[in-house]
Structures are given as C-alpha cells and as structure tokens.
Design a protein around this motif. Structure first.
Motif, PDB file in Angstrom:
ATOM      1  N   PRO A   1       0.807  -1.214   0.000  1.00 23.14           N
ATOM      2  CA  PRO A   1       0.000   0.000   0.000  1.00 23.14           C
ATOM      3  C   PRO A   1       0.840   1.264   0.000  1.00 23.14           C
ATOM      4  CG  PRO A   1       0.200  -0.832   2.220  1.00 23.14           C
ATOM      5  CD  PRO A   1       0.929  -1.813   1.326  1.00 23.14           C
ATOM      6  N   GLU A   2       0.161   2.403  -0.232  1.00 25.00           N
ATOM      7  CA  GLU A   2       0.660   3.718   0.104  1.00 25.00           C
ATOM      8  C   GLU A   2      -0.122   4.207   1.306  1.00 25.00           C
ATOM      9  OE1 GLU A   2       0.393   6.591  -3.009  1.00 25.00           O
ATOM     10  OE2 GLU A   2       1.616   5.449  -4.411  1.00 25.00           O
TER      11      GLU A   2
ATOM     12  N   VAL B   1      -7.662  -6.503   2.149  1.00 23.57           N
ATOM     13  CA  VAL B   1      -8.829  -6.913   1.377  1.00 23.57           C
ATOM     14  C   VAL B   1      -8.674  -6.284  -0.003  1.00 23.57           C
ATOM     15  CG1 VAL B   1     -11.334  -6.854   1.183  1.00 23.57           C
ATOM     16  CG2 VAL B   1     -10.266  -7.024   3.446  1.00 23.57           C
ATOM     17  N   GLN B   2      -8.618  -7.112  -1.032  1.00 25.06           N
ATOM     18  CA  GLN B   2      -8.264  -6.606  -2.362  1.00 25.06           C
ATOM     19  C   GLN B   2      -9.104  -7.284  -3.446  1.00 25.06           C
ATOM     20  OE1 GLN B   2      -4.169  -7.442  -3.793  1.00 25.06           O
ATOM     21  NE2 GLN B   2      -4.024  -5.266  -4.255  1.00 25.06           N
TER      22      GLN B   2
ATOM     23  N   VAL C   1      -8.773  -2.081  15.882  1.00 26.59           N
ATOM     24  CA  VAL C   1      -8.305  -2.577  14.581  1.00 26.59           C
ATOM     25  C   VAL C   1      -7.128  -1.717  14.130  1.00 26.59           C
ATOM     26  CG1 VAL C   1      -8.909  -2.836  12.145  1.00 26.59           C
ATOM     27  CG2 VAL C   1     -10.566  -3.463  13.912  1.00 26.59           C
ATOM     28  N   SER C   2      -6.104  -2.316  13.570  1.00 21.54           N
ATOM     29  CA  SER C   2      -4.990  -1.516  13.058  1.00 21.54           C
ATOM     30  C   SER C   2      -4.387  -2.155  11.818  1.00 21.54           C
ATOM     31  CB  SER C   2      -3.907  -1.324  14.128  1.00 21.54           C
ATOM     32  OG  SER C   2      -3.276  -2.553  14.436  1.00 21.54           O
ATOM     33  N   ASN C   3      -3.842  -1.290  10.984  1.00 25.33           N
ATOM     34  CA  ASN C   3      -3.130  -1.672   9.764  1.00 25.33           C
ATOM     35  C   ASN C   3      -3.998  -2.523   8.841  1.00 25.33           C
ATOM     36  OD1 ASN C   3      -0.827  -1.258  11.960  1.00 25.33           O
ATOM     37  ND2 ASN C   3      -0.026  -0.751   9.942  1.00 25.33           N
ATOM     38  N   VAL C   4      -4.885  -1.820   8.145  1.00 26.93           N
ATOM     39  CA  VAL C   4      -5.779  -2.426   7.165  1.00 26.93           C
ATOM     40  C   VAL C   4      -5.591  -1.711   5.834  1.00 26.93           C
ATOM     41  CG1 VAL C   4      -8.181  -2.857   6.517  1.00 26.93           C
ATOM     42  CG2 VAL C   4      -7.477  -3.061   8.922  1.00 26.93           C
ATOM     43  N   TRP C   5      -5.466  -2.478   4.773  1.00 31.50           N
ATOM     44  CA  TRP C   5      -5.393  -1.931   3.419  1.00 31.50           C
ATOM     45  C   TRP C   5      -6.520  -2.548   2.603  1.00 31.50           C
ATOM     46  CZ3 TRP C   5      -1.724  -3.895  -0.912  1.00 31.50           C
ATOM     47  CH2 TRP C   5      -1.856  -3.079  -2.059  1.00 31.50           C
ATOM     48  N   VAL C   6      -7.439  -1.708   2.130  1.00 31.81           N
ATOM     49  CA  VAL C   6      -8.496  -2.132   1.220  1.00 31.81           C
ATOM     50  C   VAL C   6      -8.196  -1.505  -0.137  1.00 31.81           C
ATOM     51  CG1 VAL C   6     -10.957  -2.086   0.709  1.00 31.81           C
ATOM     52  CG2 VAL C   6     -10.170  -2.361   3.077  1.00 31.81           C
ATOM     53  N   ASP C   7      -8.102  -2.345  -1.165  1.00 30.60           N
ATOM     54  CA  ASP C   7      -7.584  -1.894  -2.459  1.00 30.60           C
ATOM     55  C   ASP C   7      -8.386  -2.506  -3.596  1.00 30.60           C
ATOM     56  OD1 ASP C   7      -5.416  -0.769  -4.242  1.00 30.60           O
ATOM     57  OD2 ASP C   7      -5.093  -2.902  -4.637  1.00 30.60           O
TER      58      ASP C   7
ATOM     59  N   THR D   1      -5.589   2.389   4.899  1.00 31.10           N
ATOM     60  CA  THR D   1      -5.558   2.971   3.557  1.00 31.10           C
ATOM     61  C   THR D   1      -6.667   2.352   2.725  1.00 31.10           C
ATOM     62  OG1 THR D   1      -3.172   3.448   3.532  1.00 31.10           O
ATOM     63  CG2 THR D   1      -4.250   3.176   1.402  1.00 31.10           C
ATOM     64  N   LEU D   2      -7.441   3.212   2.047  1.00 32.21           N
ATOM     65  CA  LEU D   2      -8.415   2.796   1.036  1.00 32.21           C
ATOM     66  C   LEU D   2      -7.942   3.347  -0.293  1.00 32.21           C
ATOM     67  CD1 LEU D   2     -11.223   1.580   0.225  1.00 32.21           C
ATOM     68  CD2 LEU D   2     -12.165   3.866   0.648  1.00 32.21           C
ATOM     69  N   SER D   3      -7.710   2.462  -1.273  1.00 35.40           N
ATOM     70  CA  SER D   3      -7.124   2.911  -2.540  1.00 35.40           C
ATOM     71  C   SER D   3      -7.787   2.238  -3.736  1.00 35.40           C
ATOM     72  CB  SER D   3      -5.620   2.601  -2.563  1.00 35.40           C
ATOM     73  OG  SER D   3      -5.352   1.216  -2.396  1.00 35.40           O
ATOM     74  N   TYR D   4      -7.820   2.959  -4.848  1.00 38.97           N
ATOM     75  CA  TYR D   4      -8.289   2.452  -6.145  1.00 38.97           C
ATOM     76  C   TYR D   4      -9.618   1.713  -6.029  1.00 38.97           C
ATOM     77  CZ  TYR D   4      -3.782   3.846  -8.020  1.00 38.97           C
ATOM     78  OH  TYR D   4      -2.702   4.589  -8.408  1.00 38.97           O
TER      79      TYR D   4
END
Length: 491
Positions: A24-25, A127-128, A155-161, A189-192
């Motif tokens: 992630p970014e 989650v991608q 909750v910590s350190n979640v990336w949804v992409d 981070t929530l991305s794209y």
C-alpha cells in the motif's frame, strides 16, 4: 458553475510502495506496515463457509494466510465455523480477533452479495479486488450492521484496495455505510476503489465520543452518487488525494471535532458542499492544494453548516509521515475510469497520469512438491468407494487407475506404519474427470487438525506436519470425482 482549480505542487515526493509492487501507500505503511498474509499458505475459497474454514484451519489466529476468493459469496453459502484460530458468524464474513490475513478476489471475480465484511479486534489485514453490494441493516437479509466493509474495536493496519462497494439507496431503503471505521481503528488505507449509490460513504468515529480513530489515507478512489460522508471525520487525521467525487447530493468530506484532513489533487464535480464542517459547530480543519472544483454548488454559512467554499482555502497546515506521488487533478477522472474498482486488473497510476499493470504474479503460487513421493509403498483407506474403484489406486503411481467416492463427496487417506513428516501433497484427477473436485480439505487424521482447504486439484503446500495418516476430504464436486493419485512429499 465555472471550472475552478486550486493550484498546488504537482507532487510531494516519490512512491514508497504501490499496489504494483505488492504493497500500500499511505497510513497503512506506518505502525509496522501492512503485509496481510504474505509468506503464509495460499488457499482457494468459493463460499463464505470456506473462507471461515480457511481462517479456522490455521495453527493460530496470527498464522499468515492468503485466501483467494472466486464466485458469489452470500447468506446461503456462509455459515459459522468454530476453531481456536477464528471467531466467525453466519451472517457476515467475520475477520475477528485475528491477524496477518489477505482476502483477495481472483479468477472471474469475488462478489459478496448482501453480505458484509466485518473486521473487528484484528491487525494486519488486506482486502483486495472484491465487490461488495447491497448489505442491509434492516429488511432482509441483514448483515454487518448494513456496512459493506466495517471496522471496529481495536483494529490496526488495514489496506483495502481495488474494491467496489455499492448499495441501492440510503438508510430509508435499509442500507448504512460503505466503509466505516470506529472503536479505535487506526492506520488504514483505502485505494483504487469505487464507492457508489449509497446514502453514506463512510465515517471515522461513530459518535462524538468515539474520537480515537485514524489516521487514514484515501487515494485514487471514485465516490459516485453518494449523499454524504466521503468521509465524515470525528477528530483524527486523514489524507485524501487523487480521488474523483461526482454526484455528492448533500455534503462530502465532513471534518468535525478537531479533525484535520489534507485534501490534494482531487477532482470534485456536479456536487454540493464537497468539503467543510456540517451538521455541527464543532469545527474541523483542512489543507487544500491542487484540487479542481467543477460544477460545484456551495450553500451559505450558517449555524451547523460551514462549507469550505465557494473559494476553498486552507485552515490548517499538515504533513504526513510517508512518501507518495500525486497525479494532476485534471487527469483523475479518466485515470480512475480504467483503474479503480474490482476486476480492473489491479492497475495503478505510474505517477504521471497513466496506468500500469501490477508486477506479474504466477497464477498458482504453490511451488511444485520436490523429493520422493511418500505415498508409494504406503497404505490407503477411506470413507467410501464407488463400485470398481480402489483406495490403493491413489498410491500406485499409475494415472490410469483411480478411486471415486460412492457419492459426490468422500474421504481417501494415505497411511504409514510409523510417523512421516509431510510438507506438501499433490492431488491428480483422472483425465476424464479433471475439474470435478470443487472443494476439499486436508486433515491430519491423527489429531483432526485441518491443514488446508481449497478448490480444484493440484499441488498443495502444507504446514510441516508429522503424522502417520493424512486425509484428503472432497467436500464438494461437480459430476463424479475420480482421484488417480494422492502423492505426499517431505520437501
């Protein structure tokens, strides 16, 4: 209204990591980073129950795992599964009290239909490439409090992409939010991703007393046909850049209760009050730079209504603890039309308003087993066998012979007179039945521990296990399964 651009720096550094390089970014890179199930076993799931089984089959609640999901996940195929390494429920995909998990859509796609993804008391989750739609909090069926993806309670350190999150209306139609963070949810981070057709985009903090959430980064997302909350921030810190906001009906980014948000190089169009403090006089603040405000309507300043426009200016100064690259705002709509959302090939920006595909990954991440096939010379038995088949056919090294269960499911086992260490197996279907096995699990017969779950035959990595008997259980099939060889390996 005329096109208005707030000019700023074209970029604030270089990309530290991206989806193309597997990470992630944004704030998900802080606090130790977010790697999900990297380095763990990869399993395949085609039902919600199999997702839960994969979580429950791990040696512990923090054993890394990558769960590849394909097909329609819904209430009818999602049940509660119990185990020491999981805490699941039948009405949602439950990622609760766990860590080090990746949930990724593959193949023809992963559709979570009327079934939300709930992340609670968990850490290091990815989650991608998933599509979640029509999750209801009222009416029927209900799931996850009406949130497409909801995070709460430490909750910590979640990336949804590269997710597509959508509803078919607002609260009056039974829906709540698309992406909620509450109860001390941090470093997200929530991305794209695409968030659309909902009354509520999402919030950071469920009430004025819930102020321990964030920081969070939103970048390269599309918010389309949303009433409000893109997002609603109660305290905390957010960074939103290179997003496309279109069709915001009531309000957009709502910074309240001392929240700070860095708003850079976004494209806002055909929207009302896309930035400000709304529905309260407890002000938040914002730094704006490089945004485009196209056909935006601003309401008048009043009690409980504090829009940032019609000429948005910064009310705070912010910095973030990570490197990133900014696309120019004017290219964002076209860029995200091809790159954002599920099933778009995980494309990302190259930092210059063009997209690039991610680094290629093998379609099957499991390495072929090596060494001697331990099944040769072993024994075999099982739960049942069809007429004319034999258990011994799976250990004879002959692809022309096979075993079939007496029904559509069944068990076949390889056994030895003394303990063996096994790290991988290979399941070879007969030539006239390739693809018949749709779901399975591998079990340590001695202890009952589930070592792996998935779908389809082939090479399967296992945690290093010492046992005297190993089971291959066919739990789902199309047609009649015919297993030619059950190979076992120590290395």
């Amino acid at each position: 209204m005329a096109l208005i651009a707030t000019m700023g720096a074209a970029a604030l550094g270089t990309q530290a990591a991206s989806a193309a390089s597997g990470g992630p970014e944004g704030f998900a890179t802080v606090n130790g980073g977010t790697t999900g199930g990297a380095g763990g076993q990869t399993v395949r799931a085609t039902t919600g129950t199999q997702i839960h089984e994969a979580l429950c089959s791990r040696a512990s609640s923090d054993t890394p795992i990558v769960i590849e999901v394909e097909g329609r996940i819904h209430h009818g195929n999602t049940t509660k599964v119990s185990g020491a390494s999981c805490n699941t429920a039948e009405d949602k995909i439950e990622l609760k009290e766990i860590s080090n998990v990746t949930l990724v859509g593959v193949g023809s796609g992963a559709l979570f239909d009327e079934l939300g993804i709930h992340i609670r008391s968990s850490r290091n989750i990815i989650v991608q490439n998933v599509h979640v739609r029509n999750v209801k909090k009222s009416g029927s069926p209900t799931s996850n409090g009406g949130d497409a993806i909801g995070m709460e309670r430490d909750v910590s350190n979640v990336w949804v992409d590269h997710a597509t999150l959508e509803a078919s209306g607002g609260e009056s139609a039974g829906y709540d939010a698309l992406f909620d963070m509450k109860g001390d949810t941090r470093y997200v981070t929530l991305s794209y991703s695409v968030l659309r057709n909902s009354g509520r985009g999402g919030l950071v903090g469920s009430s004025d007393g819930d102020t321990g959430n964030g920081p969070v980064t939103y970048h390269h997302n599309v918010y389309e046909n949303i009433d409000s909350r893109t997002p609603l921030l109660r305290a905390g810190t957010a960074h939103t850049y290179n997003n496309h906001f279109t069709g915001l009906a009531k309000s957009g980014i709502n910074s309240r209760l001392g929240a700070e948000v860095l708003v850079e190089n976004n494209y806002f169009e055909s929207s009302r009050d896309p930035l400000g403090t709304f529905y309260t006089d407890d002000m938040g603040s914002w730094e704006v730079s490089g945004n485009i405000w196209d056909d935006v309507t601003w309401s008048a300043e009043a009690s409980g209504n504090h829009p940032a426009g019609p000429n948005p200016v910064s009310t705070t100064s912010m910095s973030v603890p990570y490197a990133y690259a900014l696309d120019a705002a004017d290219c964002v709509p076209a860029l995200l039309a091809s790159a954002a959302g599920a099933n778009t090939g995980l494309q990302v920006s190259d930092g210059s308003c063009a997209v690039e595909a991610p680094d290629p990954e093998p379609t099957d991440p499991t390495d072929p087993p090596t060494g001697d096939n331990l099944s040769l010379g072993a024994g075999a038995d099982g739960s049942s066998k069809a007429s004319g088949s034999s258990y011994g056919n799976v250990i004879d090294g002959d692809m022309s012979t096979s075993w079939s269960p007496s029904g559509s499911t069944g068990r076949v086992s390889v056994k030895w007179g003394s303990d063996r260490t096994v790290t991988a197996i290979a399941i070879r279907e007969a030539a006239d039945a390739v693809g018949a096995i749709t779901s399975w699990r591998v079990v340590n017969h001695d202890t009952g521990e589930v070592l792996a779950t998935g779908s389809g035959a082939g090479d399967i990595d296992l945690p290093t296990t010492t046992l005297s008997k190993i089971d291959f259980e066919i739990t789902g099939s199309s047609g009649t399964p015919k297993l030619a060889e059950f190979e076992t390996y120590a290395g």
